[in-house]
Write a protein that holds these residues in place. Structure first.
Motif: not given
Length: 410
Positions: A209-214, A223-238, A393-399
């Motif tokens: 709950r705390i994370r979802e509220e920033g 939240e920002d670390v989770e976001r970085q993990m998410y972005e790293l996944t696609e970039t690295f696997l590509h 979806l755009t990249e922002h739309g996926i987010d």
């Protein structure tokens, strides 16, 4: 010829993981044997109802299907082949947890016709695995992976999970590096979801709950670390040759999971086993989730056809309010509006998006006549785009995909 995908549920596992809310639990040998017998009876029963369908995908999920012996899984698959029309190039997947696979079992699975293995690793970090309640460590995963390759599996998926308690961006990248070094054909990468009714919910619900509220959670990644993990996944696997074809799934060219793709484009699928769900010709139905009830069911070849039985049950529901048949199957008839909604918010999970032409062919109306206003709004917000007749979806739309997909509820 009509097409159908099959899903077979094996609801047993060595031990329930701390984050898991799937329909699964440990069971002793007599219960497993009774379940296999009942599942084979159900296969024979529904095979008689859907013999005109062509099956190109079979998926054994769980639980942990490989908790069963190799000859038991082979016997179940042989029953499927006896009673359904299976294509010669069918994708036949079995889920596997490291620690439940032996050399003999792997060889038996390949001999029986299984040609795709989905391995639940989740993390290459032993501390993270222990926290998740997994029954294996990374060394045991490597051993199981090697056994699978030596047995002849040429199509392997590895499941991974990010945003774990205590996980860092560095440990997540380390997991990605170690797994891609093995060159599996497919990788599923999901973020941890804290589900109610699980030990993780009791421990981490407030952090979530705390994370979802920033805010700043104590144990989960921020939240920002989770976001970085998410972005790293696609970039690295590509960079390693894996293309993202669905929000959480990546594959080498030609190895996209046929079963997953069928689900996202709403192909007819039949679920067999405890709690399994089905969608066939506008009808959604589900088996009982009570093991004792399932094992006591009778599947007689002399029973009426499935479609007639569904029609009678729907009429009974309207007259009495009952929601079950003699086989304890919950039934819902989907109207056109519901099918349009599902077509959109399932299909938009695919990176290719949804086809205007397919929408019109399926529903006999244009996409704009139903969703024109929504499409204009989302395009203006740069959340969707159109490429060669496909809306995606755009990249922002996926987010913010949950928000976007909710817009297509009529």
């Amino acid at each position: 010829m009509k097409e159908l995908e099959l899903y077979l549920h094996i609801p047993f596992c060595e031990r329930k993981c701390a984050y898991c809310d799937f329909l699964s639990a440990p069971a002793d040998l007599p219960v497993r044997i009774s379940y296999i017998k009942k599942l084979q009876e159900e296969i024979a029963y529904y095979g008689a109802q859907y013999g005109e369908y062509q099956v190109s995908s079979i998926f054994f999920g769980g639980g942990t299907p490989t908790i069963l012996e190799g000859y038991q899984l082979a016997a179940i698959l042989e029953t499927v082949k006896e009673h359904f029309n299976i294509t010669t190039d069918a994708e036949i997947t079995v889920e596997c947890n490291p620690g439940t696979l032996t050399a003999g079992k792997a060889e038996k699975l390949v001999q029986a016709g299984f040609n795709r293995l989905s391995m639940g690793l989740q993390s290459a970090d032993d501390r993270e695995l222990q926290l998740l309640g997994r029954i294996h460590n990374f060394a045991q995963f490597l051993e199981s992976y090697d056994l699978a390759r030596k047995a002849g599996f040429r199509n392997i998926n590895v499941d991974l999970m990010s945003a774990l308690p205590g996980q860092t961006l560095k440990s997540w990248q380390d997991t990605l590096q170690k797994v891609t070094a093995l060159r599996p054909e497919h990788i599923s990468a999901y973020s941890l979801i804290i589900e109610e009714g699980t030990p993780f919910y009791e421990r981490f619900a407030e952090d979530e709950r705390i994370r979802e509220e920033g805010g700043h959670p104590r144990l989960l990644p921020e939240e920002d670390v989770e976001r970085q993990m998410y972005e790293l996944t696609e970039t690295f696997l590509h960079t390693k040759g894996y293309e993202r074809y669905e929000i959480s799934n990546y594959a080498k060219p030609g190895y996209e999971c046929r079963h997953n793709c069928g689900y996202w484009i709403r192909k007819d699928y039949l679920g067999l086993g405890l709690g399994a769900s089905s969608l066939v010709e506008h009808q959604r139905f589900q088996n009982t989730s009570e093991l004792k009830t399932y094992l006591e069911q009778e599947y007689s070849p002399q029973c009426e056809g499935q479609h007639e039985r569904i029609a009678e049950t729907i009429q009974l529901q309207e007259e009495t309010g009952l929601t079950q048949t003699g086989h304890h199957i919950h039934i819902e008839t989907l109207d056109k509006k519901s099918e349009m909604e599902e077509f959109m918010f399932l299909g938009l999970r695919l990176m290719a998006g949804i086809s205007r032409q397919q929408f019109e062919k399926k529903f006999q109306v244009t996409l704009n006549s139903v969703y024109g206003e929504v499409l204009r709004k989302l395009k203006g917000e740069q959340l969707i785009e159109e490429v060669a007749g496909y809306v995606r979806l755009t990249e922002h739309g996926i987010d913010v995909s949950n928000y976007v997909l909710a817009e297509f509820l009529l």
